[in-house]
Design an enzyme around this catalytic site. Structure first.
Site, PDB file in Angstrom:
ATOM      1  N   SER A 561       0.849  -1.186   0.000  1.00 41.93           N
ATOM      2  CA  SER A 561       0.000   0.000   0.000  1.00 41.93           C
ATOM      3  C   SER A 561       0.893   1.247   0.000  1.00 41.93           C
ATOM      4  CB  SER A 561      -0.956  -0.036   1.195  1.00 41.93           C
ATOM      5  OG  SER A 561      -1.983   0.912   1.061  1.00 41.93           O
ATOM      6  N   ASP A 646      -9.810  -3.436  -5.583  1.00 45.39           N
ATOM      7  CA  ASP A 646      -9.176  -2.664  -4.519  1.00 45.39           C
ATOM      8  C   ASP A 646      -9.830  -1.292  -4.392  1.00 45.39           C
ATOM      9  OD1 ASP A 646      -7.395  -1.280  -2.795  1.00 45.39           O
ATOM     10  OD2 ASP A 646      -5.752  -2.567  -3.438  1.00 45.39           O
ATOM     11  N   HIS A 681      -8.219  -4.628  -1.505  1.00 46.72           N
ATOM     12  CA  HIS A 681      -6.982  -4.139  -0.910  1.00 46.72           C
ATOM     13  C   HIS A 681      -6.387  -5.114   0.107  1.00 46.72           C
ATOM     14  CE1 HIS A 681      -4.212  -0.835  -0.339  1.00 46.72           C
ATOM     15  NE2 HIS A 681      -4.358  -0.897   0.966  1.00 46.72           N
TER      16      HIS A 681
END
Length: 709
Positions: A561, A646, A681
């Protein structure tokens, strides 16, 4: 973009694309070049792969599938190792397990796992632990028919009969709120879509509840609604709307149960609380203390007063108290704990006779117990290891002298303790059981400090198996995150043993952008100081090489991330230091994303990265944005992962990055992209499926070292 991937990274493996019967190797996929000009501040960037954001375009889907097929064929030599790693990591987990029960009201609550079950089962027992078990939510049953499932929290009503809960079956973080009768098992017909997970609360009447509605485009929670059981959700009453889309919102019932709180948070800049007495659900929420730019605070209600943790004239925060009803008058705030330059006041919990503070000093958390029955007499709980993570667990009861806390270290599995705050006696209730002959004495942890290029000392936590040589011959995996003030804790990971037992050293670089060393550590790693984060990571790598923990031919880097942004910046800055890099769901197209307010969560991120509509932030972002700074040069071996759904880092960022790298990189090193076509995600749901993701990452690294066992 706000996810810290310390223990589980990457996304589930796409199976079936590579044909094992085909002897001809697949060529690396090439995405079509379709230039698009992006102009602002008199500067034009040409994005050849902008079109990859067309999620429904068959050409885009086929490209992602081709990348998956290429990955499978490239890693075919370690297919058996991937399965072995998965079974090895799964074999360390006690499949039939349960959490330590906690008491709230008349019930004891517990989470169970059953043999072969991917998901938790939430249960409770009335009155005593020997009472019959009531199943509230069996997530294994609820997940049937879904490739992805997540129960996003639940809350039981004051009469213990009803529960609010919410579910996500797509991994887009758009949850549906439902209500269950815990006595009859009936799930009521009202289903409220697009809510914030876990941000709901019951009023004391056991029929009125509050929840946060999300904007389906930006995925920001922005409206608070009141719902009455048995009524049409279309008739729900809007009680508050956040007009500033730079604020995130939260909602919860306070520990005292007297108030329901709505929190608006401007991402490390500003906080504002609104309160409503739970016994008066039809009245209006009132502001606790109005928002001021630069003022962050959080509160605990106790008796006839509030405790306030505030950064007002206190960078590392201080603790104040204020009588109930006078909170809007700052002159009525009385200091309880002053600001300290070397101690960050991280959090607090309140009991009938004790105040517990979570403090952070020299990168480590300390739990401070203040006895309010004895004129503020205080002490700290001793832990006794060089690197560890400790924190307050869920403590719903007020009238107790027992604190429940959690503890782990790089060599000590996760542990739950009850601590008598008067006698100072600690009782171990449970330690994570690691199957397969694990012995913590076989491993060593260290805490060292690297000197960054500007002279700042950066902590590094390390763990390795006893006997591992420090002569540069050991492979090493270096992890970091370094954003949002999120602390990367030196905790335990049983999956990590599969690397340690194969000779790896595991290192956590506590770089700026986190908050480990105090608030300044965060402030010095964001906005126009963001490059400190990248420089710290590279300088930690150089330190580990210079001190013979590893060598460039055996050094690997991992981040996800915002930590994937870190990976992108690092390979642009110092690619020669690394044998391989894993970038999980990486935030790499910084400028384009931060300019697009329609992309989920963008506006709330401006206080982290800056708003590129202002030229100075645009120029600074462009100078480090990984996608904008790919060059014709050699890059290390790279595994990049993403998820088609995501919600935080859109799949096209890593896809575009890989496409551009393929065009410009001058080396023959591996460049692999894996897209989970079903997840978002957080990757795969389920405690075992997620291990396949870790196995993919580990196999990628081990394959590069020629380790296939």
């Amino acid at each position: 973009m706000k996810t810290n991937y310390l223990s589980i990274f990457c996304l589930t493996t796409f199976f079936g694309m590579a044909n094992a019967q085909t002897p001809t190797p697949l060529a690396a996929p090439k995405a079509a070049v379709k230039p698009k000009q992006l102009t602002i501040h008199g500067d034009t960037r040409v994005d050849n792969y902008y079109y990859l954001n067309e999620r429904e375009n068959p050409e885009v889907i086929n490209y992602l599938k081709a990348e998956n097929a290429y990955l499978e064929q490239t890693l075919a030599p370690v297919k058996e190792l991937r399965q072995k790693l998965f079974e090895e990591m799964k074999g360390r987990i006690k499949q039939q397990d349960q959490s330590v029960p906690y008491k709230e009201g008349d019930y004891y609550y517990q989470t169970n796992f059953v043999e072969g079950g991917e998901y938790p089962i939430y249960v409770r027992k009335k009155g005593s632990l020997s009472a019959p078990e009531e199943v509230m939510f069996d997530c294994n049953q609820l997940a049937k028919g879904h490739a992805y499932y997540n129960l996003g929290g639940y809350e039981v009503s004051d009469n213990d009969e009803l529960a609010i809960f919410c579910e996500d079956t797509v991994s887009r973080r758009l949850y549906t709120l439902r209500i269950k009768n815990l006595k009859t098992g009936q799930i009521y017909p009202e289903a409220i879509p697009n809510v914030e997970a876990g941000d709901f609360a019951w009023a004391t009447d056991n029929k009125t509840l509050f929840y946060i509605k999300k904007d389906v485009q930006t995925l920001l929670g922005y409206q608070v609604y009141r719902h009455v059981l048995g009524t049409d959700p279309k008739q729900d009453v809007l009680v508050y709307e956040e007009k500033d889309n730079q604020f995130y919102m939260g909602l919860y019932r306070m520990k005292s149960k007297k108030y329901i709180a709505v929190v608006s948070d401007h991402n490390g800049v500003t906080t504002e609380y609104r309160l409503l007495e739970a016994a008066r659900p039809t009245e209006n929420f009132t502001v606790f203390y109005p928002r001021e730019r630069g003022h962050e605070y959080d509160i605990q209600h106790f008796g006839n007063k509030f405790y306030v943790r505030t950064n007002y004239k206190a960078q590392n925060y201080r603790l104040m108290e204020v009588p109930e009803g006078q909170q809007a008058n700052r002159a009525a705030w009385k200091e309880v704990i002053p600001h300290r330059a070397d101690v960050f006041l991280q959090n607090m919990d309140v009991f009938a006779g004790h105040l517990v503070l979570g403090e952070r000093k020299e990168g480590l958390t300390r739990l401070r117990i203040i006895n309010q029955k004895k004129s503020g007499e205080d002490h700290y709980i001793e832990f006794g290891e060089p690197a560890y993570v400790a924190g307050m667990s869920y403590n719903p009861e007020f009238d107790t002298n027992v604190l429940r806390y959690s503890y782990a270290s790089l060599t000590t599995p996760g542990s739950t303790f009850d601590y008598n705050m008067d006698t100072k006696v600690k009782t171990l209730l449970k330690q994570q059981e690691v199957l397969g002959g694990f012995n913590k004495d076989n491993y060593v942890s260290e805490r060292v400090y690297a000197t960054a290029r500007d002279g700042v000392k950066v902590p590094i936590s390390l763990v390795y198996r006893k006997g591992t040589k420090k002569d540069g011959s050991a492979p090493l995996l270096q992890y970091a995150y370094g954003s949002y003030g999120s602390n990367t804790e030196p905790g335990f990971g049983s999956a990590r043993l599969s690397l340690l037992d194969r000779g790896f050293i595991y290192a956590i670089a506590h770089i700026r952008g986190g908050q480990e060393m105090g608030r300044h550590w965060y402030e010095d790693g964001k906005m126009l100081k963001k490059k400190n984060t990248f420089n710290d990571f590279v300088d930690c790598s150089k330190f580990l090489i210079e001190n013979k923990y590893t060598s460039p031919s055996k050094l690997f880097a991992l981040g996800g991330s915002a930590g994937g942004l870190l990976m992108g910046a690092v390979v642009n800055q110092a690619p020669e230091l690394y044998r391989g890099v894993v970038a999980a769901v990486p935030f790499v197209d910084v400028v384009t994303t931060m300019l697009d307010e329609t992309i989920p969560l963008t506006t709330g991120e401006w206080e982290e990265w800056g708003n590129p509509k202002t030229k100075k932030y645009y120029d600074y972002m462009k100078s480090y944005s990984p996608y904008d700074n790919v060059e014709k040069k050699a890059y290390p071996n790279m595994l990049v992962t993403t998820g088609l759904h995501d919600s935080q880092v859109q799949y096209w960022e890593p896809a575009k990055w890989v496409a551009k790298l393929r065009t410009l990189k001058t080396d023959q090193n591996q460049l692999l992209l894996h897209t989970n076509m079903e997840a978002g995600h957080g990757g795969a749901s389920g405690r075992f499926e997620a291990l396949k993701e870790v196995a993919l990452e580990y196999a990628f690294m081990l394959n590069l070292l020629g380790i296939q066992q």
